[in-house]
Design a protein around this motif. Sequence first.
Motif, PDB file in Angstrom:
ATOM      1  N   THR A   1      36.514  30.954  24.860  1.00  0.00           N
ATOM      2  CA  THR A   1      35.916  30.671  26.161  1.00  0.00           C
ATOM      3  C   THR A   1      36.946  30.826  27.278  1.00  0.00           C
ATOM      4  O   THR A   1      38.159  30.887  27.030  1.00  0.00           O
ATOM      5  CB  THR A   1      35.373  29.237  26.195  1.00  0.00           C
ATOM      6  N   MET A   2      36.447  30.829  28.508  1.00  0.00           N
ATOM      7  CA  MET A   2      37.344  30.864  29.651  1.00  0.00           C
ATOM      8  C   MET A   2      38.216  29.614  29.701  1.00  0.00           C
ATOM      9  O   MET A   2      39.366  29.665  30.144  1.00  0.00           O
ATOM     10  CB  MET A   2      36.549  31.003  30.944  1.00  0.00           C
ATOM     11  N   GLU A   3      37.685  28.495  29.213  1.00  0.00           N
ATOM     12  CA  GLU A   3      38.471  27.262  29.194  1.00  0.00           C
ATOM     13  C   GLU A   3      39.692  27.408  28.282  1.00  0.00           C
ATOM     14  O   GLU A   3      40.773  26.896  28.608  1.00  0.00           O
ATOM     15  CB  GLU A   3      37.605  26.089  28.726  1.00  0.00           C
ATOM     16  N   LEU A   4      39.528  28.106  27.158  1.00  0.00           N
ATOM     17  CA  LEU A   4      40.664  28.331  26.262  1.00  0.00           C
ATOM     18  C   LEU A   4      41.682  29.277  26.892  1.00  0.00           C
ATOM     19  O   LEU A   4      42.899  29.095  26.726  1.00  0.00           O
ATOM     20  CB  LEU A   4      40.184  28.874  24.921  1.00  0.00           C
TER      21      LEU A   4
ATOM     22  N   SER B   1      47.913  25.862  23.411  1.00  0.00           N
ATOM     23  CA  SER B   1      46.714  26.682  23.202  1.00  0.00           C
ATOM     24  C   SER B   1      45.914  26.110  22.045  1.00  0.00           C
ATOM     25  O   SER B   1      46.404  25.261  21.302  1.00  0.00           O
ATOM     26  CB  SER B   1      47.085  28.140  22.909  1.00  0.00           C
TER      27      SER B   1
ATOM     28  N   ASN C   1      47.495  28.601  31.870  1.00  0.00           N
ATOM     29  CA  ASN C   1      47.990  27.573  32.789  1.00  0.00           C
ATOM     30  C   ASN C   1      49.199  26.820  32.247  1.00  0.00           C
ATOM     31  O   ASN C   1      49.999  26.284  33.026  1.00  0.00           O
ATOM     32  CB  ASN C   1      46.881  26.574  33.120  1.00  0.00           C
TER      33      ASN C   1
ATOM     34  N   ASP D   1      42.129  29.510  30.137  1.00  0.00           N
ATOM     35  CA  ASP D   1      42.758  28.712  31.190  1.00  0.00           C
ATOM     36  C   ASP D   1      43.854  27.823  30.609  1.00  0.00           C
ATOM     37  O   ASP D   1      44.946  27.698  31.194  1.00  0.00           O
ATOM     38  CB  ASP D   1      41.717  27.854  31.902  1.00  0.00           C
ATOM     39  N   LEU D   2      43.586  27.183  29.481  1.00  0.00           N
ATOM     40  CA  LEU D   2      44.591  26.331  28.848  1.00  0.00           C
ATOM     41  C   LEU D   2      45.853  27.124  28.532  1.00  0.00           C
ATOM     42  O   LEU D   2      46.973  26.697  28.858  1.00  0.00           O
ATOM     43  CB  LEU D   2      44.029  25.713  27.559  1.00  0.00           C
TER      44      LEU D   2
ATOM     45  N   SER E   1      43.358  33.880  23.113  1.00  0.00           N
ATOM     46  CA  SER E   1      43.887  33.347  24.376  1.00  0.00           C
ATOM     47  C   SER E   1      45.410  33.219  24.332  1.00  0.00           C
ATOM     48  O   SER E   1      46.100  33.510  25.317  1.00  0.00           O
ATOM     49  CB  SER E   1      43.245  32.002  24.693  1.00  0.00           C
TER      50      SER E   1
END
Length: 252
Positions: A104-107, A95, A113, A109-110, A154
């Motif tokens: 963000t959504m990218e963080l 993370s 996922n 997702d990381l 996140s």
Amino acid sequence: MIHMRLQGKVGIVTGSGSGIGRGIALAMAKEGAHIAIVDINEEKSNETLKEINQYTEGMLFIRDISKPENIDGIISDVVAKFGKLDILVNNAHASRQALFSETTMELFDLSFNTGFYPTFNFMKAAYPELKKSKGKVINFASGAGIKGQPTQASYAAAKEAIRGISRVAANEWGPEGINVNIIAPIALTEGVKQWSQSAPELYEEMVNNIPLRRLGDPEQDIGRTAVFLASEDSDYMTGQTIMVDGGSIKLY
């Protein structure tokens, strides 16, 4: 002191090339367990495998488990080699920090996922074998989620989601003899050591806020707690979050 409490057991430890995962893998190997290392870093994983092989027999999977298809075949390969699966340790997680307003959504997702979804996918994949062995699942949470640590939105969300599914699995799988517990650690990993050198005052402040005034050792503190949870000594525990954090957080 080594008691060989896991003699003949077979375990999978994700993220075990270094850090907490390595500590757990070594602690379990020293207690007699065969360990399958699952990690993305080939160099560090091979070093861990060499150490494990000094005590027992291990095997190695170099996989990016953020991709669900890369989990396929790991359980069956472990069972083909060792005949069973007794222990699943879902430790891997990546993370990045950011203020809540800048997350963000990218963080997300990381974090999900690499941490939440692999935990979920490994648990589902391992369930048939764990049912046969009346096995043990050890998942990982964090004080960042329990306390709501600033800049950790996140990471905290994924860790609390892991706690949620762990409790559900503990209730559903308990009648079948599978134990599912959670460790929330503070540990002196390689990354923390690097940070302590670049920010010694912040590191000292963090240590002074821990009642035992030190960070946990990945093998001796976190690893040996995992050994306990993987052994028959913890047979009457399930769905629990174990704080291995020097007393930083007291749950009730």
